[in-house]
Motif scaffolding. Sequence first.
Motif, PDB file in Angstrom:
ATOM      1  N   UNK A   1      17.940 -65.348  43.311  1.00  0.00           N
ATOM      2  CA  UNK A   1      17.929 -65.976  44.627  1.00  0.00           C
ATOM      3  C   UNK A   1      19.344 -66.119  45.161  1.00  0.00           C
ATOM      4  N   UNK A   2      19.490 -65.903  46.463  1.00  0.00           N
ATOM      5  CA  UNK A   2      20.800 -66.061  47.093  1.00  0.00           C
ATOM      6  C   UNK A   2      21.351 -67.465  46.908  1.00  0.00           C
ATOM      7  N   UNK A   3      20.455 -68.452  46.850  1.00  0.00           N
ATOM      8  CA  UNK A   3      20.894 -69.843  46.860  1.00  0.00           C
ATOM      9  C   UNK A   3      21.299 -70.337  45.470  1.00  0.00           C
ATOM     10  N   UNK A   4      21.147 -69.513  44.448  1.00  0.00           N
ATOM     11  CA  UNK A   4      21.513 -69.920  43.103  1.00  0.00           C
ATOM     12  C   UNK A   4      22.958 -69.573  42.756  1.00  0.00           C
ATOM     13  N   UNK A   5      23.693 -69.038  43.709  1.00  0.00           N
ATOM     14  CA  UNK A   5      25.066 -68.617  43.456  1.00  0.00           C
ATOM     15  C   UNK A   5      26.061 -69.659  43.971  1.00  0.00           C
ATOM     16  N   UNK A   6      27.213 -69.720  43.314  1.00  0.00           N
ATOM     17  CA  UNK A   6      28.301 -70.604  43.739  1.00  0.00           C
ATOM     18  C   UNK A   6      29.625 -69.907  43.466  1.00  0.00           C
ATOM     19  N   UNK A   7      30.628 -70.284  44.223  1.00  0.00           N
ATOM     20  CA  UNK A   7      31.971 -69.742  44.056  1.00  0.00           C
ATOM     21  C   UNK A   7      32.896 -70.875  43.622  1.00  0.00           C
ATOM     22  N   UNK A   8      33.645 -70.648  42.538  1.00  0.00           N
ATOM     23  CA  UNK A   8      34.610 -71.622  42.039  1.00  0.00           C
ATOM     24  C   UNK A   8      36.004 -71.054  42.272  1.00  0.00           C
ATOM     25  N   UNK A   9      36.845 -71.814  42.972  1.00  0.00           N
ATOM     26  CA  UNK A   9      38.210 -71.373  43.273  1.00  0.00           C
ATOM     27  C   UNK A   9      39.200 -72.424  42.785  1.00  0.00           C
ATOM     28  N   UNK A  10      40.235 -71.972  42.095  1.00  0.00           N
ATOM     29  CA  UNK A  10      41.232 -72.882  41.559  1.00  0.00           C
ATOM     30  C   UNK A  10      42.616 -72.329  41.864  1.00  0.00           C
ATOM     31  N   UNK A  11      43.522 -73.203  42.316  1.00  0.00           N
ATOM     32  CA  UNK A  11      44.896 -72.804  42.632  1.00  0.00           C
ATOM     33  C   UNK A  11      45.858 -73.875  42.130  1.00  0.00           C
ATOM     34  N   UNK A  12      47.020 -73.437  41.652  1.00  0.00           N
ATOM     35  CA  UNK A  12      48.090 -74.364  41.273  1.00  0.00           C
ATOM     36  C   UNK A  12      49.401 -73.787  41.773  1.00  0.00           C
ATOM     37  N   UNK A  13      50.218 -74.640  42.406  1.00  0.00           N
ATOM     38  CA  UNK A  13      51.510 -74.228  42.951  1.00  0.00           C
ATOM     39  C   UNK A  13      52.599 -75.145  42.393  1.00  0.00           C
ATOM     40  N   UNK A  14      53.656 -74.537  41.892  1.00  0.00           N
ATOM     41  CA  UNK A  14      54.808 -75.296  41.419  1.00  0.00           C
ATOM     42  C   UNK A  14      55.943 -75.102  42.420  1.00  0.00           C
ATOM     43  N   UNK A  15      56.151 -76.094  43.273  1.00  0.00           N
ATOM     44  CA  UNK A  15      57.149 -76.019  44.343  1.00  0.00           C
ATOM     45  C   UNK A  15      58.520 -76.360  43.772  1.00  0.00           C
ATOM     46  N   UNK A  16      59.437 -75.409  43.820  1.00  0.00           N
ATOM     47  CA  UNK A  16      60.748 -75.603  43.204  1.00  0.00           C
ATOM     48  C   UNK A  16      61.891 -75.699  44.209  1.00  0.00           C
ATOM     49  N   UNK A  17      61.627 -75.473  45.484  1.00  0.00           N
ATOM     50  CA  UNK A  17      62.723 -75.528  46.456  1.00  0.00           C
ATOM     51  C   UNK A  17      62.427 -76.407  47.664  1.00  0.00           C
ATOM     52  N   UNK A  18      61.176 -76.818  47.871  1.00  0.00           N
ATOM     53  CA  UNK A  18      60.834 -77.684  49.004  1.00  0.00           C
ATOM     54  C   UNK A  18      59.974 -78.842  48.520  1.00  0.00           C
TER      55      UNK A  18
ATOM     56  N   UNK B   1      56.249 -81.969  41.998  1.00  0.00           N
ATOM     57  CA  UNK B   1      56.314 -80.724  42.758  1.00  0.00           C
ATOM     58  C   UNK B   1      55.132 -79.813  42.539  1.00  0.00           C
ATOM     59  N   UNK B   2      54.104 -80.266  41.827  1.00  0.00           N
ATOM     60  CA  UNK B   2      52.909 -79.479  41.568  1.00  0.00           C
ATOM     61  C   UNK B   2      51.783 -79.889  42.508  1.00  0.00           C
ATOM     62  N   UNK B   3      51.146 -78.906  43.122  1.00  0.00           N
ATOM     63  CA  UNK B   3      49.924 -79.166  43.888  1.00  0.00           C
ATOM     64  C   UNK B   3      48.814 -78.309  43.297  1.00  0.00           C
ATOM     65  N   UNK B   4      47.609 -78.887  43.264  1.00  0.00           N
ATOM     66  CA  UNK B   4      46.481 -78.251  42.573  1.00  0.00           C
ATOM     67  C   UNK B   4      45.226 -78.433  43.403  1.00  0.00           C
ATOM     68  N   UNK B   5      44.355 -77.422  43.393  1.00  0.00           N
ATOM     69  CA  UNK B   5      43.050 -77.547  44.045  1.00  0.00           C
ATOM     70  C   UNK B   5      41.994 -76.864  43.198  1.00  0.00           C
ATOM     71  N   UNK B   6      40.828 -77.474  43.144  1.00  0.00           N
ATOM     72  CA  UNK B   6      39.646 -76.899  42.493  1.00  0.00           C
ATOM     73  C   UNK B   6      38.493 -77.081  43.457  1.00  0.00           C
ATOM     74  N   UNK B   7      37.851 -75.982  43.852  1.00  0.00           N
ATOM     75  CA  UNK B   7      36.815 -76.044  44.881  1.00  0.00           C
ATOM     76  C   UNK B   7      35.544 -75.352  44.423  1.00  0.00           C
ATOM     77  N   UNK B   8      34.429 -75.935  44.798  1.00  0.00           N
ATOM     78  CA  UNK B   8      33.090 -75.365  44.614  1.00  0.00           C
ATOM     79  C   UNK B   8      32.514 -75.109  45.994  1.00  0.00           C
ATOM     80  N   UNK B   9      31.900 -73.955  46.209  1.00  0.00           N
ATOM     81  CA  UNK B   9      31.257 -73.679  47.501  1.00  0.00           C
ATOM     82  C   UNK B   9      29.962 -72.913  47.274  1.00  0.00           C
TER      83      UNK B   9
END
Length: 296
Positions: free
Chosen positions: A177-194, A254-262
Amino acid sequence: MATPPPPQGGPGFGGFPQQQPPQVHQPQQPPQQPPHQQQPQHQQSHRTPPPGGAQGFGPPPGLPASPGMPPVGADRPGRRGGGLRRNAVWAFTGALIVSAGWAAAVFTLPGMVKTGGSARPIRGYHVVDDLCSASKLGKFQALYTMVDTNPYHYSAQHTAMDVMSCTADMKRGATSSDWDYALIEMRAYLHKSVDSGPEFTATKAAFQQRKAEISAVPGLGDEAYLAYVDERRTTSKSRTWHSARYELQVRDGGMTFSLAWSATYDDDGPKPVDKETVRQSLLSDGRDALKAIGGP
């Protein structure tokens, strides 16, 4: 003094008109007007703009497709039928995700330029080659099965900023089924100059403008929150499609992180995993991911 005709080429670099060639003084030609009727030299140097006018400013061309989203026309393994419906829904989801990123960029860049500020300490955070494997995603893997056992990931290092990314396509059970799917996205950024603060604030502002449900997460980094948004679109046949997104955002030095489910669904079909279960999974897997990259 003779003015050469405007060039026939297109606009120059960055959408601005091409520079006209310098005018050539030709003393061998007799003047066309009596000396007292000749135009002043500053008028003779006027250049005629190229035909069609200069191109104006606009949004940058070629906004990238959301990483990890299935390409239009592609079919998932083991799924039959419903291609047009599936492609329309995933295209809608991808457009929403890209628009969120574009809105965040519009808010972020002016703030960073104006405020500047020195970088915050990175503390113990560091780059890992495979954020997907390092983070485990244990709670989400208890709810779903990985569509691809080797999900898309990358890491990149630079003197200004290090980046880590993981995108995993998942489904519930053995159904197609189309509705049984999900997308997991994760990002981490280490800001060293701003300073990472303005970017974090801008991302939150973008969620607020989308009327997202936002709740603070105490005890996680310097600042953390959860944002939930369920955006709807009604088709010409009066069917309502939903694109639900639940996202954890964390800033720690200086670390920013995101974890998303859609996930996507419509009013007449099965519903995705309930919000509370997704919330608990984001918090648990988010904490595990932060520890995997050197967090407390």
